[in-house]
Design an enzyme around this catalytic site. Structure first.
Site, short mmCIF file in Angstrom:
data_model
loop_
_atom_site.label_atom_id
_atom_site.label_comp_id
_atom_site.label_asym_id
_atom_site.label_seq_id
_atom_site.Cartn_x
_atom_site.Cartn_y
_atom_site.Cartn_z
N HIS A 188 17.09 -29.51 6.84
CA HIS A 188 18.28 -30.22 6.39
C HIS A 188 19.58 -29.61 6.91
CE1 HIS A 188 20.53 -32.85 3.77
NE2 HIS A 188 21.11 -31.83 3.16
N TYR A 247 28.80 -36.84 -6.15
CA TYR A 247 27.61 -37.62 -6.49
C TYR A 247 27.96 -38.71 -7.50
CZ TYR A 247 24.60 -34.29 -4.07
OH TYR A 247 23.99 -33.54 -3.11
N ASP A 288 23.74 -34.81 5.45
CA ASP A 288 23.93 -34.87 4.00
C ASP A 288 25.16 -35.73 3.69
OD1 ASP A 288 22.69 -33.32 1.46
OD2 ASP A 288 24.85 -33.50 1.20
#
Length: 367
Positions: free
Chosen positions: A345, A294, A169
């Protein structure tokens, strides 16, 4: 050089008392109009998990378990960085920095730190800026590139002139950038390699078809969180920092979606494990500050120069985007690629044995 200070997780009692009150006073929405998770985390399960959080979950015991690891803070570039630093005690120890992403935390690595130490690694596991027990940036600029430089500074400050880096990630983005910068890093390993589809997909292979199907699903059904966090993280933060159920639902829904869990997160993780990770966000009020990464750096997943350092990849079948090897080879000097039989993930959390074995085998060439 800034000092390195010992750190112990110690959430104040008033934070826990406030959490209990907020959970009891939750204003619940109507139930979803479907009998699955397609509209989001179902009301019945959310209430079940919230009730356990309020009445069954023992944070003090879980806090003590996290504190079995040696933890520290140090100022890097004006920001306090929190990190686990677990030494293995061997003269031939190989330093390894492992980095989490969103919606993860250092709690993600609780099952792998000790086995990695047993395998001869000195493990450094920092909390990303704005996440968990690290400081929250008060100005822009703490993107992936700056974090990668900070991690290299951290490893040098700990006395490591050469080391390996691993991550998934955001940890994959940071690790990839460390690989570009090199510094003291000699090799990298990731469980989320960044691949680019070729221009000509007129005759896709079965692997490419599967990757394109997963990409299409992500773009249509699974990427709304990233658009919100990349554009308006502050607006989102008011709900996440004010409501524990909102923070819990925002995170746990992604664990359901991104794990190899056969339709339910508790097929892989316990309620306690899910809530450990949620608590790192809730206790530190990092719903908004974590989302800002982000806003800073979402484009870093698709751009940048190729990594020339040796790169190991553990490819798990339920990763968010399952890029075939040849999509990734333009971005990395891949010297080891392992196709895993199961897992998603959150590799270290879901499949710690597979994760440790692959990391250990890859870095054995660089000791």
């Amino acid at each position: 050089m800034a000092p390195i200070q010992p750190f112990t997780i110690a959430v104040p009692d008033d934070v826990l008392d406030d959490l209990a009150q907020r959970l009891k006073r939750t204003r619940w929405p109507d139930a979803e109009c479907v009998d699955d998770w397609s509209q989001g985390i179902p009301l019945a399960y959310t209430r079940e998990l919230a009730e356990y959080w309020a009445d069954g979950y023992d944070w003090r015991a879980r806090e003590s378990a996290l504190n079995r690891f040696d933890q520290f803070t140090t100022d890097i570039d004006g920001l306090d960085i929190h990190f686990v630093h677990q030494r293995c005690g061997r003269e031939d120890a190989f330093p390894l920095i492992i980095t989490h992403g969103w919606p993860g935390s250092i709690a993600e690595f609780g099952k792998v730190i000790a086995p990695l130490c047993d395998a001869g690694f000195d493990v450094v596991c920092p909390s990303l800026p704005g996440y968990g027990f690290s400081g929250k940036p008060t100005a822009t600029g703490w993107g992936v590139e700056r974090i990668a430089q900070a991690w290299d500074t951290l490893m040098g400050r700990l006395g490591y002139q050469r080391y390996g880096a691993q991550g998934g990630d955001w940890g994959a983005a940071v690790t990839t950038q460390i690989g570009r910068d090199v510094g003291g890093c000699v090799a990298i390993h990731t469980n989320m390699p960044m691949g680019r589809p070729p221009k000509d997909l007129s005759d896709p292979s079965p692997d490419e078809l599967a990757a394109l199907e997963r990409l299409g699903y992500y773009q249509r059904w699974d990427s709304g969180y990233s658009k919100q966090q990349a554009t308006r993280p502050q607006t989102l933060g008011y709900g996440l920092v004010d409501s524990p159920v909102a923070q819990m639902a925002w995170i746990v829904e992604k664990f359901w979606s991104w794990m190899d869990c056969d339709g339910h997160p508790e097929n892989v993780l316990t309620k306690d494990e899910l809530l450990d990770n949620v608590m790192v966000y809730w206790a530190t009020g990092s719903g908004a500050s974590s989302a800002r990464l982000y806003w800073e750096s979402f484009g870093s997943f698709t751009g940048g120069e190729p990594v020339t350092l040796p790169t190991g990849v553990a490819s798990f079948p339920m990763e968010i985007l399952r890029s075939p090897r040849h999509w990734c080879e333009a971005n990395y000097n891949i010297t080891r690629w392992t196709t895993m039989p199961r897992g998603g993930h959150f590799a270290a959390f879901e499949q710690p044995e597979l994760y440790v074995a692959d990391v250990t085998e890859f870095f054995s060439d660089f000791r």
